[in-house]
Design a protein around this motif. Sequence first.
Motif, PDB file in Angstrom:
ATOM      1  N   HIS A  45     -19.219  -8.993 -40.009  1.00 53.45           N
ATOM      2  CA  HIS A  45     -20.494  -8.655 -40.635  1.00 53.45           C
ATOM      3  C   HIS A  45     -21.028  -7.366 -40.015  1.00 53.45           C
ATOM      4  N   PHE A  47     -24.102  -5.235 -38.742  1.00 53.51           N
ATOM      5  CA  PHE A  47     -25.472  -5.466 -38.297  1.00 53.51           C
ATOM      6  C   PHE A  47     -26.398  -4.612 -39.156  1.00 53.51           C
ATOM      7  N   ASP A  72     -25.095  -9.122 -41.018  1.00 51.62           N
ATOM      8  CA  ASP A  72     -25.932  -9.775 -40.000  1.00 51.62           C
ATOM      9  C   ASP A  72     -27.329  -9.193 -40.147  1.00 51.62           C
ATOM     10  N   MET A 106     -25.327 -14.914 -41.109  1.00 51.00           N
ATOM     11  CA  MET A 106     -25.842 -14.536 -39.797  1.00 51.00           C
ATOM     12  C   MET A 106     -27.158 -13.778 -39.904  1.00 51.00           C
ATOM     13  N   THR A 108     -30.190 -11.807 -36.957  1.00 54.93           N
ATOM     14  CA  THR A 108     -30.617 -11.504 -35.594  1.00 54.93           C
ATOM     15  C   THR A 108     -32.134 -11.558 -35.555  1.00 54.93           C
ATOM     16  N   THR A 231     -20.765 -17.242 -32.076  1.00 61.04           N
ATOM     17  CA  THR A 231     -20.680 -15.963 -32.788  1.00 61.04           C
ATOM     18  C   THR A 231     -20.232 -14.895 -31.790  1.00 61.04           C
ATOM     19  N   SER A 277     -20.421  -9.995 -35.586  1.00 66.31           N
ATOM     20  CA  SER A 277     -21.344  -8.922 -35.949  1.00 66.31           C
ATOM     21  C   SER A 277     -20.813  -7.631 -35.350  1.00 66.31           C
TER      22      SER A 277
END
Length: 319
Positions: A45, A47, A72, A106, A108, A231, A277
Motif C-alpha cells: 500500500h 502511504f 494506507d 490500512m 495511519t 503490518t 505500507s
Amino acid sequence: MKEPIKRRSFLEKSALAGLGTALSFPVFSAQPQKVPGGNESLRIHIFSKHLQFLNYREMADAAAEIGFDGVDLAVRPKGHVLPEKVGEDLPLAVAALKQAGFQPEMMTTAVRRADEVYTKKVLETAAKLGIKYYRLGYYKYPDDQSIPETISKIRKQLKELSHLNKSLEIKGAYQNHAGLRVGANIWEIWEMLKDVDNGYLGCQYDIRHATVEGGRSWQTGLKLIRPKINTLVLKDFRWEKANGKWELLNTPIGEGMVDFTAYFKLLKKYQLNVPVSMHCEYDLGGAEHGRQKISVSPKTVFQAMKKDLNRVRELWSNA
C-alpha cells in the motif's frame, strides 16, 4: 477536500496518461501479483501522506495506475482525512478506493488511548467501512517519570485500547520509530505489548528504523517481536557526513543501508506476509512531507513511487 475532477482530465493534467506504457506496468492492477517460486507477493500500500496534493479520487486513481495493491490512508491531524471530519470524509476516501478497484485495509492515525476525543469515532467509522488495521500515534518519555514507569503506564493504555479494538474487530499497531520516541528500540515495544494478548494490538515493524537503531542486530529484534507483527513499513536510508556531522539521509528503496535481501529472506522464513505500507521520504518536492502543494510535477512523484515499487517486488522475488 478540493472538488473532484473527471478521471480523464486528471490523467491528462497529472501526466499519468500513457505513463503505464512508459513505465511498463499494468493499469488498475489492484490485486497481489504472483512471483516465481509460488510465493504470493507482498500486499503493498502506498502511504497516502505522499499523495496529499491530490483529492481522494485522484489519489486512488494514481495509486491504482502506478500498480499498488492498496492505500494506507492518513487519518490524523494534517492528514488526508482529519479526525474531526472522519464521519464525513472517510466514507468518501474509501468510496474512491473502491472505485479504483481497491479494498480498504490500512490507515495511519494519531490514536494513543481509548478515551481520547476522536478515538472511538475514528475506529468505529473505519471498522464499519472495512478497514482492518490502523497505526497508532507515538508516545514520548516524560521528564518526570522513569522509563519503566512510562512503559508500564503505556502498557495499561494499550490493553484498554486493545479491548476497544476487539469490540470493533479492528487491529491496532505501534510502529518502531528511531529517535527519542517510545519504541525506538524493539525491546521497548515488546515490553509494552507483552500483556496485550488478545490479537487486536500489535507492532507495525519498520525495517528502516530498526536498522537505524539496531545496526547489525536488527534480526534479534525481529525474531523477538515477530509474533506481534501485524503490518510492515518499507523505506530506506543511509548515513552521510555533512559539515563534520553524521546525518540520516532517506533514499529510494535499495539505494540505502537496509539489507532487504536478508530481511525478505527472514520474512519468508517466518511466513510473515502481512499488509505493507510503502513510504517515500526522500526529496519529492514536498510530497515526502505530506504537503498539499508540491514543487515538482506529479509525474516525478509517480515515477519515483513506481521505481520503489518495482524494486521492492524484484527484491522480494529474488530473496
